[in-house]
Design a protein around this motif. Structure first.
Motif, PDB file in Angstrom:
ATOM      1  N   ALA A  40       0.864  -1.178   0.000  1.00 40.64           N
ATOM      2  CA  ALA A  40       0.000   0.000   0.000  1.00 40.64           C
ATOM      3  C   ALA A  40       0.900   1.228   0.000  1.00 40.64           C
ATOM      4  O   ALA A  40       1.419   1.639   1.038  1.00 40.64           O
ATOM      5  N   LEU A  41       1.099   1.803  -1.172  1.00 41.80           N
ATOM      6  CA  LEU A  41       2.050   2.889  -1.355  1.00 41.80           C
ATOM      7  C   LEU A  41       1.410   4.233  -1.017  1.00 41.80           C
ATOM      8  O   LEU A  41       0.193   4.332  -0.866  1.00 41.80           O
ATOM      9  N   PRO A  42       2.214   5.293  -0.892  1.00 43.11           N
ATOM     10  CA  PRO A  42       1.612   6.624  -0.801  1.00 43.11           C
ATOM     11  C   PRO A  42       0.694   6.851  -1.999  1.00 43.11           C
ATOM     12  O   PRO A  42       1.084   6.631  -3.149  1.00 43.11           O
ATOM     13  N   GLY A  43      -0.534   7.262  -1.730  1.00 48.66           N
ATOM     14  CA  GLY A  43      -1.499   7.456  -2.808  1.00 48.66           C
ATOM     15  C   GLY A  43      -2.291   6.227  -3.175  1.00 48.66           C
ATOM     16  O   GLY A  43      -3.212   6.297  -3.996  1.00 48.66           O
ATOM     17  N   SER A  44      -1.974   5.080  -2.559  1.00 45.50           N
ATOM     18  CA  SER A  44      -2.723   3.855  -2.846  1.00 45.50           C
ATOM     19  C   SER A  44      -4.137   3.944  -2.285  1.00 45.50           C
ATOM     20  O   SER A  44      -4.381   4.580  -1.252  1.00 45.50           O
ATOM     21  N   TYR A  45      -5.058   3.280  -2.990  1.00 47.04           N
ATOM     22  CA  TYR A  45      -6.413   3.067  -2.487  1.00 47.04           C
ATOM     23  C   TYR A  45      -6.743   1.610  -2.771  1.00 47.04           C
ATOM     24  O   TYR A  45      -7.240   1.273  -3.849  1.00 47.04           O
TER      25      TYR A  45
END
Length: 363
Positions: free
Chosen positions: A152-157
């Motif tokens: 779950a990366l930065p900006g992941s949804y």
């Protein structure tokens, strides 16, 4: 007959069996079975006589993140109040921060997809993005799989999940890609990163009531890899951005972590030119049921590629994440996602109550 009920802290919910107003010729098969004046649900799962509903925090939904509706039992937070009582500063790994999807596995367990961020478009909080499994025999959380910063990366949804034997596949609607998870070990990896098949394209707007949905920035909303299904034989993962079209890739390659990224990317092939959909469910014969957002319709794509419309009704405005039960009945949550305040300068255009319908598929 309508029975008024309370969900958690002031979530008024009613249960009914009412044909919606202005329904189409197939309408006798479409029934409204629950409504809420406060909880905005975009996900549903059913186990015997128990109905589970959930919805994202950023919609302005009030009440629990996950609730249960059971015959003769007052609706309540599920599995308990603690899991539905997250606040900033609390333990991110032990409560629901933002549920986007719920799904049943083949053993009858309920899985919850928590994006880990209370805000739309926000970065997942530390230990926030996770999968939570609930044993429905004991009504207890019996497993939590953390989706760490490598998944779950930065900006992941992290959007939705499907199971295939020992593996699970999840879509990421914020950072285009697919997460492949070994369910037994909880280990996972990201694949098809920024692949065109997982990326929302220009020129395919999400249109409802004749108007394109616009994000908080005023631009046409783009939702990357979102709907997904596994073929009944387990050989293929079909997926795409919410706006379509859909592609497919062999699961044998997804499940093999030694397959080079370029070989996996090259194996993706076009599958179906579907329009923007709110959600899907697949039957054992390969029939794909989907919510056509622009037409307020429930349609089915047959295994031969033909598409039939089952019902069209303005009451089905943004059906999300249908659930297909063992009897061939579709459960249709209607969260009206495009009407929430986030997409209208902070002013909600929701038309209460939020409803849950069922539709007999006659399959």
């Amino acid at each position: 007959m309508t029975k008024l009920l309370n969900i958690a802290t002031a979530a008024a919910l009613s249960v009914a069996a009412i044909a919606p107003h202005g329904a189409s010729a197939q309408a006798p098969a479409l029934k409204r079975v629950a409504t809420s004046d406060s909880m905005i649900w975009n996900a549903v799962a059913v186990s015997h006589d128990r109905i589970f509903v959930a919805g994202p925090r950023w919609t302005g939904s009030r009440g629990p993140q996950l609730a249960i509706i059971a015959n003769g039992v007052k609706p309540r937070p599920f599995p308990d109040t603690a899991w539905n009582s997250w606040r900033p500063g609390a333990d991110n790994g032990a409560a629901f921060i933002n549920i986007n999807a719920i799904h049943m596995d083949s053993e009858g367990n309920l899985w919850i997809v928590d994006t880990g961020s209370p805000e739309f478009g926000g970065d997942p909080l530390p230990r926030g993005a996770k999968l939570v499994r609930i044993d429905l025999k004991a009504d207890k959380v019996d497993r939590v799989i953390q989706l760490g910063p490598d998944l779950a990366l930065p900006g992941s949804y992290v959007d939705d999940i499907r199971f295939n034997g020992d593996h699970a596949y999840l879509t990421d609607a914020g950072r285009p890609g697919i997460i492949v998870l070994d369910v037994a070990t909880g280990m996972g990896r990201r694949v098809l990163e920024d692949h065109p098949a997982a990326t929302a394209r220009d020129g395919r707007p999400i249109v409802l009531s004749g108007q394109p949905v616009r994000g908080p920035d005023g631009k046409p909303l783009k939702v990357h890899s979102d709907p997904l299904e596994v073929s009944p034989d387990g050989r293929w993962l079909m997926f795409g951005p919410l706006e379509g079209p859909w592609s497919r890739v062999p699961t044998s390659l997804l499940d093999n972590h030694t397959v080079p990224a370029h070989d996996l990317a090259a194996a993706v092939e076009p599958w179906a030119g579907l329009p923007p959909v709110g959600g899907t469910a697949i039957a054992s014969d390969g029939s794909l049921y989907f919510a056509d957002l622009a037409e307020d319709s429930i349609k089915v794509r047959r295994p031969d590629g033909s598409i039939d419309t089952l019902v069209t009704d303005h009451a089905l405005h943004w059906v999300d994440a249908p659930f297909l039960d063992a009897d061939g009945k579709l459960w249709l949550p209607v969260p009206q996602m495009d009407r929430v305040g986030l997409f209208h300068g902070g002013k909600s255009e929701m038309r209460w109550p939020v409803a849950l319908y069922t539709l007999e598929t006659s399959r």
